[in-house]
Scaffold this motif. Structure first.
Motif, PDB file in Angstrom:
ATOM      1  N   CYS A  87      41.520  33.784  43.616  1.00 42.76           N
ATOM      2  CA  CYS A  87      40.894  35.069  43.903  1.00 42.76           C
ATOM      3  C   CYS A  87      41.925  36.183  43.738  1.00 42.76           C
ATOM      4  O   CYS A  87      43.115  35.912  43.574  1.00 42.76           O
ATOM      5  N   GLU A  88      41.471  37.402  43.802  1.00 41.98           N
ATOM      6  CA  GLU A  88      42.371  38.547  43.743  1.00 41.98           C
ATOM      7  C   GLU A  88      43.148  38.646  45.054  1.00 41.98           C
ATOM      8  O   GLU A  88      42.589  38.376  46.131  1.00 41.98           O
TER       9      GLU A  88
ATOM     10  N   ASP B 167      46.304  43.639  49.832  1.00 40.59           N
ATOM     11  CA  ASP B 167      47.003  44.713  49.117  1.00 40.59           C
ATOM     12  C   ASP B 167      47.358  45.886  50.028  1.00 40.59           C
ATOM     13  O   ASP B 167      47.810  46.920  49.564  1.00 40.59           O
TER      14      ASP B 167
ATOM     15  N   ALA C 140      46.302  33.707  47.046  1.00 43.23           N
ATOM     16  CA  ALA C 140      45.387  34.119  45.977  1.00 43.23           C
ATOM     17  C   ALA C 140      45.378  33.089  44.851  1.00 43.23           C
ATOM     18  O   ALA C 140      44.307  32.759  44.318  1.00 43.23           O
TER      19      ALA C 140
END
Length: 161
Positions: A38-39, A63, A33
């Motif tokens: 980015c997330e 996640d 990330a």
């Protein structure tokens, strides 16, 4: 090297130039990330498992975590991860660079529903410092996936809160 094998695989589709290589590690979700700006949830992490000694990989959102009960319900076996040496031998990519591309024919590829909330995701490309941006239809096409599965948890907990 595994990233070269993935680039050669993508060359067959005229898209080897889309493989990104970083001067820093992208072996973990957090590192990938950071390298991609980015997330973490947009990282498509790929984990290797053995079902009755048959190798497979599951691609999931960054996640998400394997839910043991869902996994066992889907595959009728408890989740068993191979050792890093076994991953390299069976999947063809090192831990930190495991991806669903250019894997042996006997490796089943599954995509977890945790990815469906994104238009674009970033799976690794065979090395601990590589990735590629793919839309979900592209991920389906180039991964040669067997099926979509629902074997993860954690990713939808914020939506439920």
């Amino acid at each position: 090297m595994s990233v070269e094998k993935v680039k050669a695989y993508f060359a067959g589709f005229g898209m080897e130039d889309r493989v990104l290589e970083f001067p820093v590690s992208s072996a973990t979700v957090a590192e990938a990330a950071a390298a991609l700006h980015c997330e973490p949830c947009h990282i498509a992490k790929t984990l290797a498992f053995l079902v009755c000694e048959t190798p497979m990989v599951i691609v999931m959102a960054g996640d998400a975590r394997i839910d043991n009960a869902k996994y066992k319900a889907r595959f009728a076996k408890k989740a068993k991860m191979p050792t890093p040496d076994e991953v390299l031998t069976l999947i063809g990519h090192p831990v930190g660079g495991v991806c669903p591309f250019a894997v042996p024919e006997n490796v089943n590829v599954y995509l977890d529903v945790s990815l469906r909330r994104f238009e674009t995701v970033y799976p690794a490309c065979g090395s601990p410092n590589s990735a590629i941006a793919l839309t979900l239809p592209e991920l389906e096409q180039y991964s040669g996936f067997s099926a979509w599965v629902d074997v993860c948890r954690g990713w939808d907990e914020q939506a439920e809160a």
